[in-house]
Design an enzyme around this catalytic site. Structure first.
Site, PDB file in Angstrom:
ATOM      1  N   THR A 224       0.800  -1.218   0.000  1.00  7.70           N
ATOM      2  CA  THR A 224       0.000   0.000   0.000  1.00  7.70           C
ATOM      3  C   THR A 224       0.837   1.274   0.000  1.00  7.70           C
ATOM      4  O   THR A 224       0.374   2.316  -0.464  1.00  7.70           O
ATOM      5  CB  THR A 224      -0.929   0.024   1.224  1.00  7.70           C
ATOM      6  OG1 THR A 224      -0.137  -0.082   2.425  1.00  7.70           O
ATOM      7  CG2 THR A 224      -1.907  -1.146   1.183  1.00  7.70           C
ATOM      8  N   LYS A 225       2.068   1.198   0.506  1.00  4.69           N
ATOM      9  CA  LYS A 225       2.877   2.415   0.620  1.00  4.69           C
ATOM     10  C   LYS A 225       3.326   2.949  -0.742  1.00  4.69           C
ATOM     11  O   LYS A 225       3.768   4.098  -0.835  1.00  4.69           O
ATOM     12  CB  LYS A 225       4.086   2.163   1.517  1.00  4.69           C
ATOM     13  CG  LYS A 225       3.716   1.905   2.973  1.00  4.69           C
ATOM     14  CD  LYS A 225       4.950   1.712   3.837  1.00  4.69           C
ATOM     15  CE  LYS A 225       4.555   1.468   5.296  1.00  4.69           C
ATOM     16  NZ  LYS A 225       5.745   1.267   6.159  1.00  4.69           N
ATOM     17  N   ARG A 326     -54.234  -4.509   7.085  1.00  5.93           N
ATOM     18  CA  ARG A 326     -54.485  -5.899   6.705  1.00  5.93           C
ATOM     19  C   ARG A 326     -55.230  -6.608   7.839  1.00  5.93           C
ATOM     20  O   ARG A 326     -54.681  -6.807   8.938  1.00  5.93           O
ATOM     21  CB  ARG A 326     -53.163  -6.609   6.412  1.00  5.93           C
ATOM     22  CG  ARG A 326     -53.263  -8.113   6.177  1.00  5.93           C
ATOM     23  CD  ARG A 326     -54.083  -8.460   4.970  1.00  5.93           C
ATOM     24  NE  ARG A 326     -53.866  -9.846   4.554  1.00  5.93           N
ATOM     25  CZ  ARG A 326     -54.703 -10.512   3.776  1.00  5.93           C
ATOM     26  NH1 ARG A 326     -55.808  -9.936   3.336  1.00  5.93           N
ATOM     27  NH2 ARG A 326     -54.435 -11.758   3.430  1.00  5.93           N
ATOM     28  N   GLN A 420     -41.607 -10.113   5.682  1.00 10.18           N
ATOM     29  CA  GLN A 420     -42.390 -11.145   6.365  1.00 10.18           C
ATOM     30  C   GLN A 420     -43.692 -10.560   6.911  1.00 10.18           C
ATOM     31  O   GLN A 420     -44.715 -11.244   6.952  1.00 10.18           O
ATOM     32  CB  GLN A 420     -41.575 -11.754   7.500  1.00 10.18           C
ATOM     33  CG  GLN A 420     -42.182 -12.988   8.128  1.00 10.18           C
ATOM     34  CD  GLN A 420     -42.103 -14.214   7.222  1.00 10.18           C
ATOM     35  OE1 GLN A 420     -41.276 -14.270   6.326  1.00 10.18           O
ATOM     36  NE2 GLN A 420     -42.973 -15.174   7.442  1.00 10.18           N
ATOM     37  N   GLY A 423     -46.175 -10.889   4.437  1.00 13.04           N
ATOM     38  CA  GLY A 423     -46.450 -12.246   4.012  1.00 13.04           C
ATOM     39  C   GLY A 423     -46.165 -12.432   2.529  1.00 13.04           C
ATOM     40  O   GLY A 423     -45.206 -11.886   1.985  1.00 13.04           O
ATOM     41  N   GLY A 424     -47.040 -13.172   1.852  1.00 15.36           N
ATOM     42  CA  GLY A 424     -46.839 -13.419   0.423  1.00 15.36           C
ATOM     43  C   GLY A 424     -46.836 -12.152  -0.401  1.00 15.36           C
ATOM     44  O   GLY A 424     -46.140 -12.074  -1.428  1.00 15.36           O
ATOM     45  N   GLU A 447     -17.501  -1.156  -0.614  1.00 14.24           N
ATOM     46  CA  GLU A 447     -16.773  -0.260   0.291  1.00 14.24           C
ATOM     47  C   GLU A 447     -16.221  -1.003   1.510  1.00 14.24           C
ATOM     48  O   GLU A 447     -16.089  -0.445   2.598  1.00 14.24           O
ATOM     49  CB  GLU A 447     -17.650   0.913   0.753  1.00 14.24           C
ATOM     50  CG  GLU A 447     -18.445   1.592  -0.337  1.00 14.24           C
ATOM     51  CD  GLU A 447     -17.595   2.113  -1.485  1.00 14.24           C
ATOM     52  OE1 GLU A 447     -16.357   2.024  -1.413  1.00 14.24           O
ATOM     53  OE2 GLU A 447     -18.165   2.600  -2.466  1.00 14.24           O
TER      54      GLU A 447
END
Length: 608
Positions: A224-225, A326, A420, A423-424, A447
């Site tokens: 890296t240097k 619902r 969830q 549901g469906g 990243e």
């Protein structure tokens, strides 16, 4: 109604009730930008995010742009163009940019609060607009001529990319093979291939692109240097006037087919390798590439965190709306009564458990990234009382991998709970959550993967720091548990969790010490580092949720019920629920870390 549901109320609560930014803003530290102005900005950005920005969210996923191989370019759909134009014209990107570039000074926490709504409403579109933060970096690290390029780029609407990853050097930055060959005129010829470049081309949306390329000067040291950062434009331009010239030798050669973020072209770009060289310009000093890269990564990792948090928040609010409307099944307490009326599913215990957990993580991750941002800003002593500037910087460094990795992982996990709840129906494209899940999975991958960040968290942010920032945060958490007398049970769990984290760290340090004599002992750290990172993240989230809950409880005690009472009550309930259902898991994490062995590393590869 569009897919995106922002939460400016919670953002304002964090900025003003928790971080007390009104004290700083109203004191004139940011000129005309006071707390009233920031509140208006939050509301304006929320309206923009729900409308023009969110409009092409679905369309860009279903019908993304196409790669035009003969032109080495990408086409951008008209719907997405309209969104990108709206983001640019709104000019919220000016908030936090250097005033000399036409920016508006603001606390970093304010900048990220606004960015959460913009990014989460349409993350693919926003990736097209990352020119300003990259030009802001170039302005800080470049020479006088490059400062003019940064200004020109902003004025002309140029875009910019970060070109770091290579096909054979993903997270191993030190293995970068892209070469930089010095030229007699002071420029460099860049030779190599970069991949996973978000929005490596923008079609006709901008007249030019500046690629910020990590490369190794010929003759430089390995690792890296030896890396430096270079500016490589799509089109060459006059270095003094920025007037466009001929095509440069940087060509998009491929666009990947991705799981999510489909509206954003993920490109491979070849630099050189044709009769047309890829001319580049050194940014800053030779061998400063890694430091400059981390400056760019700091922005991009925080952006990942606010994207993931904002997406989870919208997913939760979509799930909550559905659960309230619902109607299905009777109340569980009336299950023996065949004549019992059906109730909305929000009344079912497991649905309510799931919703409260989604809420706690969405608001907890938001509190976490804003707390980290408060430590990032220069002169943040007003925000983090009693914390010297140098310690604040170290705390921000410690939290950065946590903010990115924990936000990405927990948001993805909790969005499956949001699905969830439906549901469906949640599995259908009729609702946005399935796309939220696909788009959010990228947050734990790019990243820096979670595993890479977990190692960085332990080795670079704790061990190299002498655990100064780590100890400071845990001490603050322990202090909170001693001074707070309204959440006795929750604070007990928090106190036990802090002790668990200290024990985990001590165990990891023992493994590190043992590795001096037995190098394979370090495998133990690698096997549990992600678990340790997640445990630390959950502990800090629990603390910030309880800080918020304490403030909310105090607000409720000040007067009769008001429009904010339900909001404040929700803060108290979610913090208590999180403390009692999530923090106990830290004890199990501690046991796993204390008892891990290296058997898995001794297993033959063929047995896997």
């Amino acid at each position: 109604m569009g897919h995106y549901i922002p939460n400016p109320r919670d953002l304002a609560f964090n900025l003003f009730d928790v971080l007390r930014l009104d004290h700083v803003l109203d004191g004139g530290a940011y000129g005309d930008l006071d707390s009233a102005a920031v509140r208006r900005m939050l509301d304006e950005v929320a309206r923009l995010a729900k409308g023009p920005i969110a409009d092409s969210f679905t369309a860009s996923d279903r019908a993304p742009g196409e790669f035009l191989p003969t032109e080495h370019a990408v086409s951008v759909p008209e719907a997405l163009k309209a969104t990108i134009k709206a983001v640019r014209e709104a000019q919220w990107w000016r908030v936090g940019v250097d005033p000399e570039l036409g920016g508006i000074p603001a606390p970093t926490a304010v900048t990220w609060a606004l960015q959460e709504m913009i990014t989460a409403a349409n993350p693919s579109a926003v990736l097209f607009t990352f020119g300003p933060p990259i030009f802001n970096l170039l302005y800080k690290i470049g020479d006088e001529r490059q400062k003019r390029w940064a200004k020109a780029g902003l004025e002309r609407g140029w875009t910019a990319t970060m070109a770091m990853t290579e096909p054979d050097a993903g997270s191993d930055v030190g293995a970068v093979r892209t070469r930089a060959v010095a030229q007699p005129d002071g420029t460099w010829h860049i030779e190599g291939v970069k991949r996973f470049i978000s929005v490596g081309d923008v079609g006709d949306l901008a007249e030019n692109i500046l690629h910020m390329v990590i490369a190794r000067r010929v003759g430089a040291a390995a690792g890296t240097k030896g890396l430096s950062l270079f500016v490589v434009p799509k089109y060459l331009f006059d270095p003094d006037t920025a007037e466009l010239g001929p095509r440069n030798g940087a060509f998009v050669t491929r666009v990947d087919q991705t799981m999510g973020l489909r509206g954003s072209p993920t490109c491979e770009v070849a630099f050189g390798g044709t009769p047309l060289p890829a001319v580049g310009y050194l940014a800053g000093e030779l061998r400063d590439g890694i430091a400059q890269m981390f400056s760019m990564l700091e922005f991009s990792r925080m952006n990942v965190a606010v994207k993931a948090t904002g997406t989870l928040s919208s997913g939760y609010l979509n799930a909550l709306t559905y659960a309230r409307s619902r109607v299905q099944g009777s109340d569980l307490a009336s299950m023996a009564d065949s004549a019992a009326s059906a109730v909305a599913i929000v009344r079912h215990p497991d649905v309510r458990r799931s919703l409260l957990l989604q809420k706690a993580y969405a608001e907890g991750l938001r509190a976490l990234y804003l707390y980290a941002a408060a430590h990032r800003y220069d002169g943040s002593a007003e925000l983090v009382r009693g914390v010297p500037a140098e310690l604040a910087r170290r705390v921000n460094d410690l939290l950065l991998p946590v903010v990115k990795a924990v936000s990405g992982d927990r948001a993805y996990e909790m969005l499956t709970e949001s699905l969830q709840t439906l549901g469906g129906s949640g599995y259908l494209q009729d609702h946005p959550i399935e796309q939220y899940i696909r788009d959010t999975k990228a947050d734990s991958v790019y990243e820096g993967t979670t595993a890479i960040l977990a190692l960085e968290f332990f080795f670079r942010k704790i061990v190299r720091d002498g655990a100064v920032a780590f100890d400071h945060l845990l001490s603050r958490i322990e202090e909170f548990t001693q001074l707070n007398d309204g959440f006795e049970v929750e604070c007990r769990w928090l106190r036990v969790g802090a002790a668990d984290l200290r024990s985990m760290l001590n165990t990891l340090l023992e493994y590190l010490t043992a590795a001096a004599d037995n190098p394979t002992a370090v495998y133990k750290i690698g096997l549990v580092s992600v678990r340790f990172l997640h445990a630390f993240g959950d502990l800090v989230i629990a603390w910030r949720l309880l800080v918020n809950a304490e403030i909310a409880r105090s607000a409720m005690a000040l007067g009769p019920p008001s429009a904010d009472t339900a909001f404040h009550r929700g803060k108290v309930s979610s913090a208590s629920f999180f403390a009692s259902t999530v923090l106990p898991r830290l004890g199990a994490d501690r046991l796993v870390i204390e008892n891990i062995d290296t058997t898995v590393m001794e297993l033959d590869d063929d047995a896997l």
